[in-house]
Design an enzyme around this catalytic site. Structure first.
Site, PDB file in Angstrom:
ATOM      1  CG  ASP A   1      43.795  41.247  68.660  1.00 56.18           C
ATOM      2  OD1 ASP A   1      44.795  40.522  68.879  1.00 56.18           O
ATOM      3  OD2 ASP A   1      42.868  41.379  69.473  1.00 56.18           O
ATOM      4  CG  LEU A   2      47.939  45.495  66.802  1.00 53.82           C
ATOM      5  CD1 LEU A   2      47.999  46.913  67.370  1.00 53.82           C
ATOM      6  CD2 LEU A   2      49.006  45.310  65.737  1.00 53.82           C
TER       7      LEU A   2
END
Length: 131
Positions: free
Chosen positions: A15-16
């Site tokens: 994810d980010l």
């Protein structure tokens, strides 16, 4: 018998924040279940039985990141009258620190789609995977 599956963390799993997204862990434990049933319980499908997840309780313990190889161990911890619980524990390869722990409750259904009693040949096929 404990079933063991390994998965390497790839960039598209992240994810980010640079660690595995929570939804991906569900995919990883699903992959381990597929491996267990394809490798050891293929006769269930040939007899017209289906495997259905009815509940998942999952605890996220520590993050996995790019390049980690994660190991997923799966074993049955509970036999009910029509359901069983599969404990799935994910660790980083070479470590005892849990990444994810999940209890997955499932049923075996017949061709008509209804849960069957966990007895006879069904119990016999599942018993070797008991903790």
């Amino acid at each position: 018998m404990n079933n063991h599956t390994e998965i390497k963390v790839r960039g598209y799993h992240l994810d980010l924040y640079g660690h595995v997204n929570n939804a991906r862990y569900l995919e990883f434990i699903e992959e381990a279940r597929w491996a267990l049933f394809e490798e050891h319980l293929g006769t269930l499908a040939s007899k017209g039985y289906s495997f259905f997840v009815v509940n998942i309780n999952i605890s996220y313990k520590s993050p996995a990141t790019l390049g980690d190889t994660i190991a997923i161990d799966s074993c049955i911890t509970r036999f009910g009258s029509k359901s069983c619980t599969l404990k799935q524990t994910m660790t980083k390869n070479g470590s005892e620190t849990p990444v994810v722990e999940a209890d997955v409750t499932f049923v075996i259904a017949g061709p008509e789609g209804r849960a069957l009693p966990v007895e006879g040949d069904i119990r016999d096929m599942l018993e070797p995977f008991a903790a």
